[in-house]
Design an enzyme around this catalytic site. Structure first.
Site, PDB file in Angstrom:
ATOM      1  N   SER A   6       0.825  -1.195   0.000  1.00  9.49           N
ATOM      2  CA  SER A   6       0.000   0.000   0.000  1.00  9.49           C
ATOM      3  C   SER A   6       0.870   1.260   0.000  1.00  9.49           C
ATOM      4  O   SER A   6       1.675   1.453  -0.909  1.00  9.49           O
ATOM      5  CB  SER A   6      -0.955  -0.062   1.204  1.00  9.49           C
ATOM      6  N   HIS A  43      -2.474  -1.280  -4.232  1.00 12.57           N
ATOM      7  CA  HIS A  43      -3.932  -1.310  -4.347  1.00 12.57           C
ATOM      8  C   HIS A  43      -4.449   0.119  -4.290  1.00 12.57           C
ATOM      9  O   HIS A  43      -3.683   1.066  -4.144  1.00 12.57           O
ATOM     10  CB  HIS A  43      -4.585  -2.195  -3.272  1.00 12.57           C
TER      11      HIS A  43
END
Length: 200
Positions: A103, A128
């Site tokens: 992330s 993501h």
């Protein structure tokens, strides 16, 4: 850090012309221009990393800084404060993934100086889209949903810039959790090389 973790941090003793001097291991490595970004990316941790980056720039603006990352991700705003400082300061910031960079951790890994972004062989990287949660009046929820979409677009544009991937590829690949091995992270352009041994 918790009091228990503080007690477990090793101390390093150095001999100087004035006698012995002891440092905690992280302070000693900071002298070598090494910063650790470990755990959740949040405001307090981001402030510490930013302060260390600014300190090392003031010590020597022409010498590289090494940012070691082992993070599951976290707050976008905290991460962006680190990212913006990395881009702002004069020294190149070389990023190294050890363990995982997921992330926001992966975003910061990719944001290192081009040609100086590395991953250790058994690490993993995950990209993501940003996560968000909000409750309240419908109109406020709509405002926050729009802000998350704006942040998503900004992060995708920057990731495309750092990886060399087309924006539509980034948008597709960040739609869900997308895990990569060290070799896949190199192929994708998040890092430049896998480090398996220190050079001679």
């Amino acid at each position: 850090m918790s009091p228990i973790m503080d007690a477990l941090v090793p101390m390093v003793v150095e001999q100087t012309s004035r006698g012995e001097r002891s440092y905690d291991i992280y302070s000693r490595l900071l002298k070598e221009r090494v910063i650790f970004l470990t755990g959740q990316v949040e405001d307090h941790m981001a402030n510490l990393v930013v302060a260390q980056l600014l300190f090392l720039e003031s010590e020597n603006p022409d010498k590289d800084i090494f940012l070691y990352i082992n993070s599951p991700g976290g707050s976008v705003t905290a991460g962006m404060s680190i990212y913006d400082t990395m881009q702002f300061i004069k020294p190149n910031v070389s990023t190294v993934c050890m363990g995982q960079a997921c992330s926001m951790g992966a975003f910061l890994l990719a944001g290192g100086a081009a040609g100086k972004r590395y991953v250790l062989p058994n690490s993993r990287v995950m990209i993501h889209q940003p996560l968000g949660g909000f409750q309240g009046q419908a109109s406020d929820i709509q405002i926050h949903a729009q802000e998350i979409l704006t942040i998503k677009q900004k992060l995708n544009n920057l990731l495309a810039e750092h990886t060399g991937q087309p924006l539509e590829v980034i948008e597709r690949d960040t739609d869900r959790d997308n895990f990569m091995s060290a070799e896949q992270a190199v192929e994708y352009g998040i890092v430049d090389a896998v480090l398996s041994h220190r050079g001679a």
